[in-house]
Design a protein around this motif. Structure first.
Motif, PDB file in Angstrom:
ATOM      1  N   GLU A 110       0.991  -1.346  -0.074  1.00 14.94           N
ATOM      2  CA  GLU A 110       0.224  -0.014   0.075  1.00 14.94           C
ATOM      3  C   GLU A 110       0.869   1.182   0.052  1.00 14.94           C
ATOM      4  O   GLU A 110       0.789   2.162  -0.679  1.00 14.94           O
ATOM      5  N   ALA A 111       1.984   1.062   0.901  1.00 12.97           N
ATOM      6  CA  ALA A 111       2.941   2.308   0.787  1.00 12.97           C
ATOM      7  C   ALA A 111       3.542   2.418  -0.610  1.00 12.97           C
ATOM      8  O   ALA A 111       3.800   3.524  -1.069  1.00 12.97           O
ATOM      9  N   LEU A 112       3.848   1.650  -1.293  1.00 11.00           N
ATOM     10  CA  LEU A 112       4.476   1.521  -2.656  1.00 11.00           C
ATOM     11  C   LEU A 112       3.630   2.065  -3.517  1.00 11.00           C
ATOM     12  O   LEU A 112       3.811   2.916  -4.256  1.00 11.00           O
ATOM     13  N   GLU A 113       2.334   1.873  -3.413  1.00 15.85           N
ATOM     14  CA  GLU A 113       1.337   2.349  -4.370  1.00 15.85           C
ATOM     15  C   GLU A 113       1.095   3.834  -3.934  1.00 15.85           C
ATOM     16  O   GLU A 113       0.840   4.805  -5.071  1.00 15.85           O
ATOM     17  N   ILE A 114       1.457   4.048  -2.764  1.00 10.21           N
ATOM     18  CA  ILE A 114       1.095   5.692  -2.317  1.00 10.21           C
ATOM     19  C   ILE A 114       2.307   6.353  -2.927  1.00 10.21           C
ATOM     20  O   ILE A 114       2.169   7.507  -3.595  1.00 10.21           O
ATOM     21  N   LEU A 115       3.484   5.857  -3.007  1.00 11.51           N
ATOM     22  CA  LEU A 115       4.699   6.364  -3.729  1.00 11.51           C
ATOM     23  C   LEU A 115       4.574   6.573  -5.275  1.00 11.51           C
ATOM     24  O   LEU A 115       4.773   7.632  -5.794  1.00 11.51           O
ATOM     25  N   ILE A 116       4.002   5.592  -5.746  1.00 14.38           N
ATOM     26  CA  ILE A 116       3.814   5.450  -7.232  1.00 14.38           C
ATOM     27  C   ILE A 116       2.730   6.639  -7.870  1.00 14.38           C
ATOM     28  O   ILE A 116       3.086   7.416  -8.516  1.00 14.38           O
ATOM     29  N   ASN A 117       1.532   6.691  -6.768  1.00 10.77           N
ATOM     30  CA  ASN A 117       0.576   7.730  -7.218  1.00 10.77           C
ATOM     31  C   ASN A 117       1.086   9.061  -6.963  1.00 10.77           C
ATOM     32  O   ASN A 117       0.850   9.943  -7.639  1.00 10.77           O
ATOM     33  N   PRO A 164      13.138  12.429   1.907  1.00 12.70           N
ATOM     34  CA  PRO A 164      13.363  11.414   3.006  1.00 12.70           C
ATOM     35  C   PRO A 164      12.283  11.676   4.097  1.00 12.70           C
ATOM     36  O   PRO A 164      12.269  10.439   4.695  1.00 12.70           O
ATOM     37  N   SER A 165      11.595  12.599   4.531  1.00 10.77           N
ATOM     38  CA  SER A 165      10.668  12.370   5.585  1.00 10.77           C
ATOM     39  C   SER A 165       9.691  11.752   5.380  1.00 10.77           C
ATOM     40  O   SER A 165       8.857  11.349   6.091  1.00 10.77           O
ATOM     41  N   LYS A 166       9.241  11.844   4.087  1.00 10.25           N
ATOM     42  CA  LYS A 166       8.018  11.399   3.706  1.00 10.25           C
ATOM     43  C   LYS A 166       8.043   9.853   3.393  1.00 10.25           C
ATOM     44  O   LYS A 166       7.088   8.976   3.362  1.00 10.25           O
ATOM     45  N   CYS A 171      14.082   5.055   0.686  1.00 11.64           N
ATOM     46  CA  CYS A 171      15.469   5.647   0.183  1.00 11.64           C
ATOM     47  C   CYS A 171      16.533   4.555   0.367  1.00 11.64           C
ATOM     48  O   CYS A 171      17.694   4.929  -0.086  1.00 11.64           O
ATOM     49  N   ASP A 172      16.020   3.509   0.313  1.00 13.74           N
ATOM     50  CA  ASP A 172      16.878   2.208   0.228  1.00 13.74           C
ATOM     51  C   ASP A 172      16.456   1.520  -1.221  1.00 13.74           C
ATOM     52  O   ASP A 172      15.220   1.133  -1.151  1.00 13.74           O
ATOM     53  N   GLU A 173      17.517   1.719  -2.015  1.00 11.37           N
ATOM     54  CA  GLU A 173      17.072   1.337  -3.449  1.00 11.37           C
ATOM     55  C   GLU A 173      16.744  -0.577  -3.327  1.00 11.37           C
ATOM     56  O   GLU A 173      15.753  -0.629  -4.189  1.00 11.37           O
ATOM     57  N   GLU A 174      17.296  -0.983  -2.655  1.00 15.05           N
ATOM     58  CA  GLU A 174      16.929  -2.396  -2.488  1.00 15.05           C
ATOM     59  C   GLU A 174      15.527  -2.878  -2.016  1.00 15.05           C
ATOM     60  O   GLU A 174      14.886  -3.601  -2.372  1.00 15.05           O
ATOM     61  N   THR A 175      15.136  -1.830  -1.125  1.00  7.21           N
ATOM     62  CA  THR A 175      13.743  -1.925  -0.791  1.00  7.21           C
ATOM     63  C   THR A 175      12.639  -1.702  -1.940  1.00  7.21           C
ATOM     64  O   THR A 175      11.866  -2.164  -2.024  1.00  7.21           O
ATOM     65  N   VAL A 176      13.007  -0.477  -2.482  1.00  6.26           N
ATOM     66  CA  VAL A 176      12.236  -0.329  -3.609  1.00  6.26           C
ATOM     67  C   VAL A 176      12.138  -1.114  -4.522  1.00  6.26           C
ATOM     68  O   VAL A 176      11.095  -1.814  -5.160  1.00  6.26           O
ATOM     69  N   GLU A 177      13.365  -1.821  -4.980  1.00  2.00           N
ATOM     70  CA  GLU A 177      13.531  -2.949  -5.874  1.00  2.00           C
ATOM     71  C   GLU A 177      12.686  -4.234  -5.606  1.00  2.00           C
ATOM     72  O   GLU A 177      11.914  -4.727  -6.136  1.00  2.00           O
ATOM     73  N   ARG A 178      12.945  -4.815  -4.438  1.00  2.00           N
ATOM     74  CA  ARG A 178      12.017  -5.841  -3.921  1.00  2.00           C
ATOM     75  C   ARG A 178      10.559  -5.729  -3.967  1.00  2.00           C
ATOM     76  O   ARG A 178       9.942  -6.607  -4.445  1.00  2.00           O
ATOM     77  N   ASP A 186       9.817   3.712 -13.149  1.00  2.00           N
ATOM     78  CA  ASP A 186      10.646   2.609 -12.971  1.00  2.00           C
ATOM     79  C   ASP A 186      11.332   2.487 -11.629  1.00  2.00           C
ATOM     80  O   ASP A 186      11.155   3.674 -10.986  1.00  2.00           O
ATOM     81  N   ILE A 187      11.999   1.536 -11.254  1.00  2.57           N
ATOM     82  CA  ILE A 187      12.574   1.428  -9.750  1.00  2.57           C
ATOM     83  C   ILE A 187      13.586   2.794  -9.527  1.00  2.57           C
ATOM     84  O   ILE A 187      13.328   3.212  -8.428  1.00  2.57           O
ATOM     85  N   TRP A 188      14.599   3.049 -10.453  1.00  2.00           N
ATOM     86  CA  TRP A 188      15.219   4.030 -10.272  1.00  2.00           C
ATOM     87  C   TRP A 188      14.587   5.365 -10.265  1.00  2.00           C
ATOM     88  O   TRP A 188      15.128   6.354  -9.061  1.00  2.00           O
ATOM     89  N   ARG A 189      13.625   5.491 -10.809  1.00  2.00           N
ATOM     90  CA  ARG A 189      12.940   7.048 -10.674  1.00  2.00           C
ATOM     91  C   ARG A 189      11.944   7.240  -9.243  1.00  2.00           C
ATOM     92  O   ARG A 189      12.249   8.181  -8.780  1.00  2.00           O
ATOM     93  N   LEU A 190      11.417   6.036  -9.216  1.00  2.00           N
ATOM     94  CA  LEU A 190      10.899   5.796  -7.762  1.00  2.00           C
ATOM     95  C   LEU A 190      11.845   5.977  -6.559  1.00  2.00           C
ATOM     96  O   LEU A 190      11.518   6.810  -5.660  1.00  2.00           O
ATOM     97  N   TYR A 191      12.978   5.491  -6.562  1.00  2.00           N
ATOM     98  CA  TYR A 191      13.853   5.670  -5.622  1.00  2.00           C
ATOM     99  C   TYR A 191      14.493   7.028  -5.590  1.00  2.00           C
ATOM    100  O   TYR A 191      14.595   7.570  -4.482  1.00  2.00           O
ATOM    101  N   ASN A 192      14.884   7.743  -6.844  1.00  2.00           N
ATOM    102  CA  ASN A 192      15.224   9.016  -6.688  1.00  2.00           C
ATOM    103  C   ASN A 192      13.966  10.094  -6.041  1.00  2.00           C
ATOM    104  O   ASN A 192      14.646  10.890  -5.259  1.00  2.00           O
ATOM    105  N   PHE A 193      12.909   9.844  -6.667  1.00  2.00           N
ATOM    106  CA  PHE A 193      11.824  10.369  -5.881  1.00  2.00           C
ATOM    107  C   PHE A 193      11.752  10.613  -4.403  1.00  2.00           C
ATOM    108  O   PHE A 193      11.395  11.393  -3.813  1.00  2.00           O
TER     109      PHE A 193
END
Length: 142
Positions: free
Chosen positions: A6-13, A98-100, A105-112, A86-93
């Protein structure tokens, strides 16, 4: 669905919404959200400023947008879509917020979690010729 998805979907949106907000300034200023052609025909410079203090930097197939309170870097899809990620753009975003999005902010977490979303068919490739993904319910077709 787990909380992390759900958090990943929030990030994507949030990412898609920020790209939408930024490209709306392009549409108001230039009459189009995809300003790459204007750059390639030298109608605009690669880097510039539009109404509202919004700055842009075009690159390859994408654009880095500096909004008054945030930034976003995205690539256009093969048919000028602005809803791809993509993973890279979500990670950079995430790293720019970082507070949100501290967790992302960990690329491995985004990728997983991204790969888990693919397996759950919550996201899909935008098209066979693109490295971008879209939300599966976004209405795009392969």
């Amino acid at each position: 669905m787990s909380d992390k998805n759900e958090a990943l979907e929030i990030l994507i949106n949030d990412f898609i919404s920020t790209v939408e907000s930024g490209t709306l300034f392009f549409e108001r200023e230039f009459g189009t959200r995809d300003i790459r052609r204007l750059w390639h025909t030298k109608a605009i410079k690669r880097c510039g400023k539009v109404t509202g203090g919004v700055k842009y930097e075009l690159h390859g197939i994408g654009c880095f947008i500096h909004l008054p309170k945030e930034t976003v870097d995205f690539d256009y899809g093969p048919n000028c879509e602005i809803n791809g990620f993509d993973i890279w753009r979500l990670y950079n975003f995430s790293c720019d917020r970082p507070s949100k999005y501290k967790k992302y902010c960990d690329e491995e977490t985004v990728e997983r979690e991204f790969k888990e979303y693919v397996k759950l068919e919550k996201i899909k490739k935008m098209s066979a010729i693109s490295n971008l993904y879209v939300l599966a319910d976004s209405g795009d077709t392969d």
